[in-house]
Write a protein that holds these residues in place. Sequence first.
Motif, PDB file in Angstrom:
ATOM      1  N   SER A   2       0.766  -1.190  -0.049  1.00 56.23           N
ATOM      2  CA  SER A   2       0.032  -0.123   0.063  1.00 56.23           C
ATOM      3  C   SER A   2       1.009   1.193  -0.165  1.00 56.23           C
ATOM      4  O   SER A   2       0.378   2.402  -0.574  1.00 56.23           O
ATOM      5  N   GLN A   3       2.048   1.190   0.482  1.00 57.44           N
ATOM      6  CA  GLN A   3       2.870   2.358   0.552  1.00 57.44           C
ATOM      7  C   GLN A   3       3.496   2.530  -0.780  1.00 57.44           C
ATOM      8  O   GLN A   3       3.590   3.663  -1.007  1.00 57.44           O
ATOM      9  N   LEU A   4       3.447   1.600  -1.662  1.00 60.30           N
ATOM     10  CA  LEU A   4       4.130   1.827  -3.048  1.00 60.30           C
ATOM     11  C   LEU A   4       2.987   2.430  -3.809  1.00 60.30           C
ATOM     12  O   LEU A   4       3.350   3.521  -4.574  1.00 60.30           O
ATOM     13  N   ALA A   5       1.873   1.809  -3.670  1.00 56.33           N
ATOM     14  CA  ALA A   5       0.776   2.545  -4.273  1.00 56.33           C
ATOM     15  C   ALA A   5       0.525   4.056  -3.836  1.00 56.33           C
ATOM     16  O   ALA A   5       0.159   4.910  -4.697  1.00 56.33           O
ATOM     17  N   ASN A   6       0.645   4.385  -2.742  1.00 54.62           N
ATOM     18  CA  ASN A   6       0.465   5.944  -2.403  1.00 54.62           C
ATOM     19  C   ASN A   6       1.668   6.606  -2.762  1.00 54.62           C
ATOM     20  O   ASN A   6       1.534   7.613  -3.429  1.00 54.62           O
ATOM     21  N   LEU A   7       2.880   5.929  -3.034  1.00 55.00           N
ATOM     22  CA  LEU A   7       3.988   6.673  -3.418  1.00 55.00           C
ATOM     23  C   LEU A   7       3.662   6.940  -5.129  1.00 55.00           C
ATOM     24  O   LEU A   7       4.120   7.771  -5.574  1.00 55.00           O
ATOM     25  N   GLY A   8       3.271   5.969  -5.827  1.00 48.22           N
ATOM     26  CA  GLY A   8       3.165   6.151  -7.091  1.00 48.22           C
ATOM     27  C   GLY A   8       1.942   6.927  -7.451  1.00 48.22           C
ATOM     28  O   GLY A   8       1.975   7.872  -8.462  1.00 48.22           O
ATOM     29  N   PHE A   9       0.885   7.064  -6.531  1.00 50.34           N
ATOM     30  CA  PHE A   9       0.035   8.143  -6.748  1.00 50.34           C
ATOM     31  C   PHE A   9       0.430   9.503  -6.386  1.00 50.34           C
ATOM     32  O   PHE A   9       0.072  10.463  -7.531  1.00 50.34           O
ATOM     33  N   PHE A  10       1.410   9.687  -5.580  1.00 49.59           N
ATOM     34  CA  PHE A  10       1.947  10.962  -5.373  1.00 49.59           C
ATOM     35  C   PHE A  10       2.880  11.371  -6.610  1.00 49.59           C
ATOM     36  O   PHE A  10       2.826  12.462  -6.778  1.00 49.59           O
ATOM     37  N   PHE A  11       3.660  10.368  -6.936  1.00 48.42           N
ATOM     38  CA  PHE A  11       4.433  10.901  -8.137  1.00 48.42           C
ATOM     39  C   PHE A  11       3.763  10.976  -9.574  1.00 48.42           C
ATOM     40  O   PHE A  11       3.964  11.773 -10.200  1.00 48.42           O
ATOM     41  N   GLY A  12       2.582  10.314  -9.562  1.00 49.40           N
ATOM     42  CA  GLY A  12       1.700  10.606 -10.709  1.00 49.40           C
ATOM     43  C   GLY A  12       1.242  12.042 -10.682  1.00 49.40           C
ATOM     44  O   GLY A  12       1.061  12.732 -11.578  1.00 49.40           O
ATOM     45  N   GLY A  13       0.876  12.574  -9.613  1.00 51.01           N
ATOM     46  CA  GLY A  13       0.125  13.782  -9.413  1.00 51.01           C
ATOM     47  C   GLY A  13       1.296  14.686  -9.701  1.00 51.01           C
ATOM     48  O   GLY A  13       1.099  15.734 -10.363  1.00 51.01           O
ATOM     49  N   LEU A  14       2.522  14.312  -9.305  1.00 55.11           N
ATOM     50  CA  LEU A  14       3.457  15.660  -9.518  1.00 55.11           C
ATOM     51  C   LEU A  14       3.845  15.633 -10.898  1.00 55.11           C
ATOM     52  O   LEU A  14       4.189  16.477 -11.651  1.00 55.11           O
ATOM     53  N   GLY A  15       3.932  14.353 -11.818  1.00 58.64           N
ATOM     54  CA  GLY A  15       4.019  14.295 -13.056  1.00 58.64           C
ATOM     55  C   GLY A  15       3.141  15.105 -14.164  1.00 58.64           C
ATOM     56  O   GLY A  15       3.430  15.936 -14.777  1.00 58.64           O
TER      57      GLY A  15
END
Length: 44
Positions: A2-15
């Motif tokens: 779940s931490q990886l999913a949150n990290l991916g969502f965060f970096f997706g938003g930054l992208g």
Amino acid sequence: MSQLANLGFFFGGLGIFFIGAGFLWWCSIYEKTKSSGKKKNQDE
């Protein structure tokens, strides 16, 4: 995981943010070159 999913969502938003900022930056550069081109034509 779940931490990886949150990290991916965060970096997706930054992208998305950086794509938007880059697009606005490109538009401002394009307008400047366009307006400077018109000024050169008026000077001649």
